[in-house]
Design an enzyme around this catalytic site. Structure first.
Site, PDB file in Angstrom:
ATOM      1  N   GLY A 113       0.844  -1.197   0.000  1.00 24.73           N
ATOM      2  CA  GLY A 113       0.000   0.000   0.000  1.00 24.73           C
ATOM      3  C   GLY A 113       0.870   1.234   0.000  1.00 24.73           C
ATOM      4  N   ARG A 116       0.232   9.405   1.194  1.00 16.95           N
ATOM      5  CA  ARG A 116       0.938  10.662   1.430  1.00 16.95           C
ATOM      6  C   ARG A 116       2.294  10.424   2.090  1.00 16.95           C
ATOM      7  NH1 ARG A 116       1.436  13.640   5.989  1.00 16.95           N
ATOM      8  NH2 ARG A 116       0.075  12.145   7.052  1.00 16.95           N
ATOM      9  N   GLN A 119       5.364   4.455   1.115  1.00 18.16           N
ATOM     10  CA  GLN A 119       4.854   3.143   0.713  1.00 18.16           C
ATOM     11  C   GLN A 119       5.064   2.103   1.807  1.00 18.16           C
ATOM     12  OE1 GLN A 119       6.903   2.377  -3.051  1.00 18.16           O
ATOM     13  NE2 GLN A 119       5.071   2.979  -4.186  1.00 18.16           N
ATOM     14  N   VAL A 120       4.232   1.044   1.745  1.00 16.51           N
ATOM     15  CA  VAL A 120       4.379  -0.102   2.637  1.00 16.51           C
ATOM     16  C   VAL A 120       4.816  -1.295   1.792  1.00 16.51           C
ATOM     17  CG1 VAL A 120       3.254  -1.637   4.285  1.00 16.51           C
ATOM     18  CG2 VAL A 120       2.575   0.772   4.173  1.00 16.51           C
ATOM     19  N   ASP A 227      -8.715   8.618  12.816  1.00 12.03           N
ATOM     20  CA  ASP A 227      -8.766   8.393  11.365  1.00 12.03           C
ATOM     21  C   ASP A 227      -9.341   7.015  11.066  1.00 12.03           C
ATOM     22  OD1 ASP A 227      -8.472   9.126   8.702  1.00 12.03           O
ATOM     23  OD2 ASP A 227      -6.442   8.286   8.565  1.00 12.03           O
TER      24      ASP A 227
END
Length: 388
Positions: A113, A116, A119-120, A227
């Site tokens: 994923g 902002r 990345q993972v 969130d």
């Protein structure tokens, strides 16, 4: 209400990414316009709120037409099995100076994923072969680094099977890498929009129980997530109903004597107090829990408009209902559960502990009835298939 875009189209429209769709409301003029509009049209606001009465339950710190995302759904038997703990003991992590590659093999091709922050990537600990996830966060200055270190501090305090666990961290000049527990079931959001995935009310109960259990633990530790959304909830695997809450980048330590205000979040999940730039607390997360429950049950987003201003307008007016045909076969207990969360006055919303005691999540007789109905529907669907 105006017809809105499908949720997957909404994601593209806002040019944001699944793991981190942040909307920072730096332009306060739009919010002020919405507030002025509501002040002129507030006569019937309470009648739209979706509840007739509510009581204050937050003294204990324990703590227009919407377009459906998908058609009516059924699924296989759901089993209430707790999420597995992380494959390592909870640990207190501090960011090490140096390169993550000295201790881990980070895959360049298996990207889990991004957003902002960066990345993972899927990664593996060299010494043990343990499969993990590396969240690579770009840091352009000290402020960025302090924000990531706040995320590390928050994760150090959270030890719960429904909250993703931190394993290690590395700091270099231009980034900080968080090495975390890895799960491969994808986002809960994907199950909402996937036409081939069958989701029932009983399945939703299993998801919501775990979400509330994770949030209860956070609130017991005096931490707000701020969130919560289906994109920040991962499924443990592709088939099971176990979940883990992720992304604590916006989480904040809650100190009752220090009034906290925030101006960030994803528009359709924002509580009214966030839109108004008012004080936030535990009930702020519970509003988002209500939105998630609504979406899982119906495939609809209760406040989503054609643009940010319309979405904020709907939130401030607390303009939602349960009249869509997607709610026709939903239990009264589920509807009451939502009505105790999507309340404009935050002190009237039920807490995570109260939510777990609510009949929708705790009544085994109700669950047995829903399970029997699910089996009946499965048999009916199979008969229809044979007939065809």
């Amino acid at each position: 209400m105006l017809k809105v875009k499908r949720l997957e189209e909404f994601n593209t429209c806002y040019n944001s990414n699944q793991l981190e769709k942040m909307a920072f409301f730096q332009c306060r003029e739009e919010v002020e316009k919405v507030k002025c509009f509501l002040e002129k049209n507030s006569g019937d606001q309470d009648s739209r709120s979706g509840h007739n009465e509510a009581k204050e339950v937050w003294s204990n710190a324990d703590l227009t037409e919407r377009m459906p995302v998908k058609s009516k759904r059924t699924s296989a038997l759901a089993v209430d099995i707790p999420a597995p703990p992380a494959p390592f003991d909870h640990r207190i992590v501090t960011a090490k100076q140096g390169a993550v590659n000295s201790f881990y093999t980070v895959s360049k091709t298996e990207i889990l994923g991004g957003g902002r922050f960066g990345q993972v990537h899927k990664c593996e600990e060299t010494a043990t072969g343990l499969k993990l996830a590396a969240k690579i966060i770009k840091t352009r200055g000290m402020k960025d680094k302090e924000e990531v270190k706040n995320e590390i501090s928050v994760m150090n305090q959270l030890d719960h099977a429904n909250l993703i666990q931190l394993y290690d961290a590395f700091e270099s000049k231009n980034d900080i890498v968080l090495v975390m527990e890895y799960v491969d079931g994808g986002e809960l959001f994907d199950r909402i929009i996937d036409e081939s995935y069958n989701l029932t009310e009983l399945d939703t109960i299993l998801f919501m129980k775990q979400i509330c259990e994770g949030i209860r633990h956070m609130h017991q530790m005096y931490i707000l997530h701020l969130d919560l959304k289906p994109e920040n909830i991962l499924c443990v695997n592709r088939d099971a109903k176990q979940i883990k809450i992720i992304d604590f980048g916006l989480a904040r330590r809650y100190k009752p004597r220090e009034k906290l205000k925030v101006n960030f979040g994803t528009p359709e999940f924002l509580a009214p107090e966030v839109v108004n730039y008012d004080f936030v607390s535990f009930p702020t997360d519970m509003w988002s829990v209500g939105v998630i429950a609504y979406m899982l049950l119906s495939g609809l987003s209760p406040f989503l408009g054609d643009n940010d201003a319309e979405t904020l307008n709907n939130i401030l007016a607390c303009r939602w209902d349960l009249e869509d045909e997607e709610f026709q076969d939903i239990s009264e207990e589920a509807k009451e559960f939502i009505s105790k969360l999507l309340i404009k006055e935050k002190s009237w919303r039920i807490s995570a502990s109260e939510a777990l005691k609510h009949p929708w999540l705790s009544d085994h007789k109700l669950h047995s009835r829903l399970n029997a109905q699910k089996k009946k529907n499965r048999g009916s669907d199979a008969q229809d298939f044979v007939t065809k």
